[in-house]
Design a protein around this motif. Structure first.
Motif, PDB file in Angstrom:
ATOM      1  N   ARG A  11       0.845  -1.203   0.000  1.00  0.00           N
ATOM      2  CA  ARG A  11       0.000   0.000   0.000  1.00  0.00           C
ATOM      3  C   ARG A  11       0.873   1.243   0.000  1.00  0.00           C
ATOM      4  O   ARG A  11       1.967   1.241   0.574  1.00  0.00           O
ATOM      5  CB  ARG A  11      -0.923  -0.001   1.225  1.00  0.00           C
ATOM      6  CG  ARG A  11      -1.954  -1.128   1.155  1.00  0.00           C
ATOM      7  CD  ARG A  11      -2.826  -1.149   2.378  1.00  0.00           C
ATOM      8  NE  ARG A  11      -3.939  -0.213   2.296  1.00  0.00           N
ATOM      9  CZ  ARG A  11      -5.045  -0.428   1.597  1.00  0.00           C
ATOM     10  NH1 ARG A  11      -5.195  -1.540   0.934  1.00  0.00           N
ATOM     11  NH2 ARG A  11      -6.013   0.458   1.577  1.00  0.00           N
ATOM     12  N   ALA A  13       0.657   5.875  -0.134  1.00  0.00           N
ATOM     13  CA  ALA A  13      -0.190   7.059   0.043  1.00  0.00           C
ATOM     14  C   ALA A  13      -0.042   7.923  -1.195  1.00  0.00           C
ATOM     15  O   ALA A  13       1.065   8.043  -1.747  1.00  0.00           O
ATOM     16  CB  ALA A  13       0.242   7.839   1.278  1.00  0.00           C
ATOM     17  N   THR A  15      -1.693  11.579  -3.420  1.00  0.00           N
ATOM     18  CA  THR A  15      -2.608  12.704  -3.564  1.00  0.00           C
ATOM     19  C   THR A  15      -2.241  13.482  -4.822  1.00  0.00           C
ATOM     20  O   THR A  15      -1.176  13.247  -5.410  1.00  0.00           O
ATOM     21  CB  THR A  15      -2.575  13.637  -2.330  1.00  0.00           C
ATOM     22  OG1 THR A  15      -3.547  14.662  -2.498  1.00  0.00           O
ATOM     23  CG2 THR A  15      -1.212  14.269  -2.141  1.00  0.00           C
ATOM     24  N   SER A  26      -4.967   9.671  -0.006  1.00  0.00           N
ATOM     25  CA  SER A  26      -5.565   8.373   0.344  1.00  0.00           C
ATOM     26  C   SER A  26      -4.490   7.296   0.371  1.00  0.00           C
ATOM     27  O   SER A  26      -3.438   7.426  -0.266  1.00  0.00           O
ATOM     28  CB  SER A  26      -6.660   8.002  -0.663  1.00  0.00           C
ATOM     29  OG  SER A  26      -6.140   8.054  -1.967  1.00  0.00           O
ATOM     30  N   LEU A  27      -4.781   6.263   1.145  1.00  0.00           N
ATOM     31  CA  LEU A  27      -3.915   5.072   1.168  1.00  0.00           C
ATOM     32  C   LEU A  27      -4.522   4.090   0.189  1.00  0.00           C
ATOM     33  O   LEU A  27      -5.709   3.783   0.288  1.00  0.00           O
ATOM     34  CB  LEU A  27      -3.950   4.439   2.549  1.00  0.00           C
ATOM     35  CG  LEU A  27      -2.901   4.840   3.549  1.00  0.00           C
ATOM     36  CD1 LEU A  27      -3.176   4.134   4.862  1.00  0.00           C
ATOM     37  CD2 LEU A  27      -1.494   4.482   3.078  1.00  0.00           C
ATOM     38  N   GLU A  28      -3.720   3.593  -0.728  1.00  0.00           N
ATOM     39  CA  GLU A  28      -4.279   2.734  -1.772  1.00  0.00           C
ATOM     40  C   GLU A  28      -3.361   1.538  -2.016  1.00  0.00           C
ATOM     41  O   GLU A  28      -2.171   1.611  -1.724  1.00  0.00           O
ATOM     42  CB  GLU A  28      -4.402   3.522  -3.087  1.00  0.00           C
ATOM     43  CG  GLU A  28      -5.357   4.690  -2.986  1.00  0.00           C
ATOM     44  CD  GLU A  28      -5.491   5.454  -4.292  1.00  0.00           C
ATOM     45  OE1 GLU A  28      -5.086   4.925  -5.350  1.00  0.00           O
ATOM     46  OE2 GLU A  28      -6.007   6.578  -4.244  1.00  0.00           O
ATOM     47  N   PRO A  29      -3.914   0.492  -2.614  1.00  0.00           N
ATOM     48  CA  PRO A  29      -3.029  -0.603  -3.034  1.00  0.00           C
ATOM     49  C   PRO A  29      -2.001  -0.059  -4.028  1.00  0.00           C
ATOM     50  O   PRO A  29      -2.359   0.773  -4.868  1.00  0.00           O
ATOM     51  CB  PRO A  29      -3.986  -1.589  -3.718  1.00  0.00           C
ATOM     52  CG  PRO A  29      -5.342  -1.239  -3.216  1.00  0.00           C
ATOM     53  CD  PRO A  29      -5.327   0.227  -2.892  1.00  0.00           C
ATOM     54  N   ARG A  31       0.064   0.564  -7.122  1.00  0.00           N
ATOM     55  CA  ARG A  31      -0.363   0.332  -8.513  1.00  0.00           C
ATOM     56  C   ARG A  31       0.455   1.243  -9.421  1.00  0.00           C
ATOM     57  O   ARG A  31       1.005   2.252  -8.974  1.00  0.00           O
ATOM     58  CB  ARG A  31      -1.848   0.659  -8.655  1.00  0.00           C
ATOM     59  CG  ARG A  31      -2.170   2.088  -8.216  1.00  0.00           C
ATOM     60  CD  ARG A  31      -3.572   2.529  -8.549  1.00  0.00           C
ATOM     61  NE  ARG A  31      -3.914   3.792  -7.890  1.00  0.00           N
ATOM     62  CZ  ARG A  31      -3.553   4.986  -8.327  1.00  0.00           C
ATOM     63  NH1 ARG A  31      -2.807   5.109  -9.400  1.00  0.00           N
ATOM     64  NH2 ARG A  31      -3.920   6.085  -7.678  1.00  0.00           N
ATOM     65  N   GLN A 101       0.280   1.703   8.398  1.00  0.00           N
ATOM     66  CA  GLN A 101      -0.370   0.673   7.585  1.00  0.00           C
ATOM     67  C   GLN A 101       0.540  -0.529   7.363  1.00  0.00           C
ATOM     68  O   GLN A 101       0.083  -1.663   7.277  1.00  0.00           O
ATOM     69  CB  GLN A 101      -0.744   1.295   6.235  1.00  0.00           C
ATOM     70  CG  GLN A 101      -1.443   0.365   5.277  1.00  0.00           C
ATOM     71  CD  GLN A 101      -2.852   0.024   5.742  1.00  0.00           C
ATOM     72  OE1 GLN A 101      -3.515   0.864   6.336  1.00  0.00           O
ATOM     73  NE2 GLN A 101      -3.280  -1.198   5.501  1.00  0.00           N
ATOM     74  N   PHE A 139       3.304  11.068  -3.935  1.00  0.00           N
ATOM     75  CA  PHE A 139       3.030   9.761  -3.325  1.00  0.00           C
ATOM     76  C   PHE A 139       4.148   9.387  -2.372  1.00  0.00           C
ATOM     77  O   PHE A 139       5.248   9.951  -2.425  1.00  0.00           O
ATOM     78  CB  PHE A 139       2.822   8.682  -4.409  1.00  0.00           C
ATOM     79  CG  PHE A 139       3.977   8.504  -5.357  1.00  0.00           C
ATOM     80  CD1 PHE A 139       5.043   7.680  -5.044  1.00  0.00           C
ATOM     81  CD2 PHE A 139       3.995   9.172  -6.581  1.00  0.00           C
ATOM     82  CE1 PHE A 139       6.105   7.515  -5.921  1.00  0.00           C
ATOM     83  CE2 PHE A 139       5.064   9.021  -7.463  1.00  0.00           C
ATOM     84  CZ  PHE A 139       6.115   8.186  -7.132  1.00  0.00           C
TER      85      PHE A 139
END
Ligand SMILES: Cc1ncc(COP(=O)(O)O)c(C=O)c1O
Length: 330
Positions: A11, A13, A15, A26-29, A31, A101, A139
């Motif tokens: 994961r 972070a 924006t 946001s915290l996202e997988p 990618r 996280q 990020f």
């Protein structure tokens, strides 16, 4: 663990800055990023980044080393590239969120979690060579990393380069990709020609730094290093070691010195590279105009080891954090 920087937590972070405002991060997988081929960064190198570590202590909590100072350095880098400057609290909490996280993925000291905030200009405009990117993506990547010294504290061989500079006067203290691109050619040439590990850039004889670390001379009672100016990156490790050197009774001598002075110091002083990745790595020899000069006897010196341990003891929770360098997470 694979090679430094090749493994990532799943994961991150992220924006964006658009319409004159930062969106809520946001915290996202993790990618791939989508980007228009005209993105400013791809053409005009509008990018800067940071690199620092979080350590997991035996209490199960993590400690981020000099978070707020790295955030401030990133803000300076962004401003110097005329990129949107991320607010300090926003960037710091993105980092804290990523650490929180991924806390379970942080290996125990001497391993750590390497953190890599990155800011890129995403304005779609290939006619903006002389205009800033008014859109950006920010990020924070996290990468578990092992101990730099796991193979033992082997000494480094540096090529002393007294003509070419690593960077330019206006970007030397900015942590931007172009500086690393500029240092790559000389560094590869030094490897091929002399088997050197790094190049010590000393334009016009002024001893500055290597491609990715600061340079320190260390004796039994003093530490010598270049004073801060705009020609080189202001390392947090350098700053931390200078504080610890003073705490341990060394005289801290921030002063400019030339290549000829350096060669004279090589008879009496240890030399070392300081940076987040390696902490303080001993230098064994210098190659200058085709001739090799040993630093003292060429072996890793005791003062380098002592200062490195003083810093690592704080990072690993084995000594008190008297300077308030750690941010607790968890
Ligand atoms: C050019 C350069 N100098 C010095 C450093 C050391 O900085 P720090 O101690 O903050 O990691 C780095 C590494 O980040 C670097 O890339």
């Amino acid at each position: 663990m694979g090679q430094f920087g090749t493994e990532f937590c799943d994961r991150f972070a992220i924006t964006r800055y658009e319409d004159d405002a930062w969106q809520t991060p946001s915290l996202e997988p993790l990618r791939p990023l989508q980007m228009h081929p005209a993105a400013h960064v791809l053409h005009y190198s509008s990018t800067c980044f940071e690199g620092f570590k979080a350590y997991r202590w035996s209490d199960g909590k993590a400690r981020i080393f000099r978070l707020h100072d790295h955030v401030a350095r990133m803000q300076k880098s962004a401003a110097s590239l005329r990129l949107p400057v991320p607010p300090a609290e926003m960037l710091a909490s993105m980092v804290v969120d990523v650490v929180a996280q991924n806390i379970g993925d942080i290996p125990e000291p001497p391993s750590s979690l390497y953190l890599r905030p990155t800011l890129i200009g995403t304005l779609q405009n290939i006619g903006a060579a002389a205009a800033p990117s008014t859109e950006a993506t920010l990020f924070v990547l996290a990468s578990p990393v092992g101990d730099y010294f796991s193979g033992g504290a082997a000494t480094l061989k540096l090529l002393v380069e007294d003509e070419q500079a690593r960077s330019t006067e206006q970007l030397g203290s900015t942590k931007t990709g172009g500086n690393y691109a500029a240092a790559l050619g000389p560094t590869m040439a030094a490897k091929e020609q002399y088997g050197a590990d790094q190049v010590l850039f000393c334009p016009n004889g002024d001893v500055q730094e290597t491609g990715a670390a600061n340079f320190l001379l260390i004796s039994d009672d003093e530490v010598i290093t270049k004073p801060l100016d705009s020609s080189f990156l202001h390392g947090m490790t350098r700053d931390s070691l200078l504080h610890l050197a003073a705490d341990n009774g060394y005289k801290v001598n921030e002063r400019n010195f030339t290549v000829s002075e350096l060669l004279a110091f090589s008879k009496t002083h240890e030399a070392a590279l300081s940076g987040t990745a390696a902490c303080l790595a001993p230098v064994g020899s210098l190659v200058y105009h085709g001739e090799e000069f040993k630093l003292r006897d060429g072996a890793a010196g005791p003062n380098t080891a002592k200062l490195r341990k003083a810093l690592q003891d704080i990072q690993y929770g084995l000594a008190p954090d008297t300077h308030g360098w750690l941010t607790e997470v968890g």
